[in-house]
Design an enzyme around this catalytic site. Structure first.
Site: not given
Length: 288
Positions: A2-3
């Site tokens: 995840p970003e």
DNA sequence: AGGCATGTTACAGG
DNA sequence: ACCTGTAACATGCC
């Protein structure tokens, strides 16, 4: 996974599926994450209702109706599945393809009264799950030192210029640093600097006004586009029907070492260098 | 076999 | 007290 865009895609999905649902039971399947999952999570969530799902930087904030908030960080490989136990054969998955071989890395399971189940799965165990008092949220150690949200109005030219002038860092590490702007990670920073035609090693106080302006504009543009396309700054991202994420197909530099620059007028090749222990990809020709 | 991977943070040294 | 860089965490893939 995840970003910021991936976490936001998860947030939107959770927000539409689990808001208002009442928790029947919680099972801690493997408490070993970055921080040990407290036994209170099981006790305190039982019979409670989900109020809302918010996001701050890469953190998910699941607000529960006893004035507590479940703080979730997905680390590098954290994933959240929603399964529908009323369907005997096919599970309803919200953003990932759920497959049996992943099950050994399931850490937490929340069962709702309507037979939906939320599963937190994390191969590398860099993520974490904490239950904290909602009132203490802003002073909580994980959230305390975060800079502005990149998609908010407070992340603008004036702010970025002020911070850039006071810093001796290179722009790559600067944008990765959550205290200057919160939610960017290695992949998106590479993409932002390429689109802004800025060399990742450039020191921030040397940036010209038009370059700072480009960073602000392109950060917002790239993040918005990726959220719209369903996020996918991850190798193993699968959409709900198993297809690759769209954004992965539109990465301009990340993981493209020795391939040619995608700018039409440029014949440069993408280089890979190390900056602060992380890989940086850039085109020497476009990013002087 | 060894290097590398989306993230964060504790620690050492300046 | 601030800044900066490095190592560590755990697992799987190439």
């Amino acid at each position: 996974m995840p970003e910021l865009p991936e976490v936001e895609v998860v947030r939107i999905s959770l927000d539409t599926i689990i808001c208002g649902l009442k928790i029947k039971n919680v099972d801690i399947l493997n408490k070993k994450l970055r921080y040990i999952i407290s036994a209170n999570v099981k006790k305190d969530l039982k019979k409670q209702k989900i109020i809302s799902v918010k996001r701050r930087a890469k953190f998910l904030l699941v607000n529960i109706d006893n004035n507590k908030t479940l703080l979730i960080h997905l680390g590098m490989t954290g994933k959240i599945f929603i399964l529908d136990r009323t369907k005997k054969v096919t599970f309803k998955t919200s953003f990932y393809y759920y497959s049996n071989f992943l099950r050994k890395h399931n850490h937490l399971r929340i069962k709702f009264f309507n037979n939906l189940e939320l599963i937190y799965n994390d191969v590398r165990k860099f993520g974490f799950i904490k239950l904290i008092k909602t009132n203490d949220l802003n002073n909580h150690s994980n959230l305390l030192n975060l800079g502005p949200e990149p998609l908010s109005k407070s992340f603008n030219f004036k702010y970025l210029k002020f911070k850039c002038l006071k810093s001796q860092k290179n722009i790559k590490n600067f944008l990765m640093d959550q205290k200057y702007v919160a939610g960017l990670g290695n992949i998106y920073v590479n993409e932002i600097l390429f689109k802004s035609s800025i060399n990742p090693r450039k020191i921030t106080f040397k940036l010209k006004d038009f370059e700072i302006c480009a960073i602000v504009k392109n950060t917002k543009k790239i993040l918005k586009k990726s959220i719209k396309e369903g996020g996918s700054s991850i190798r193993d991202f699968k959409g709900t029907s198993g297809q690759d994420g769209y954004f992965q197909q539109s990465l301009m530099v990340y993981d493209r070492e020795n391939q040619s620059c995608k700018k039409k007028t440029c014949k440069g090749k993408i280089k890979k260098i190390n900056i602060g222990n992380r890989s940086s990809f850039f085109c020497k020709n476009c990013q002087k």
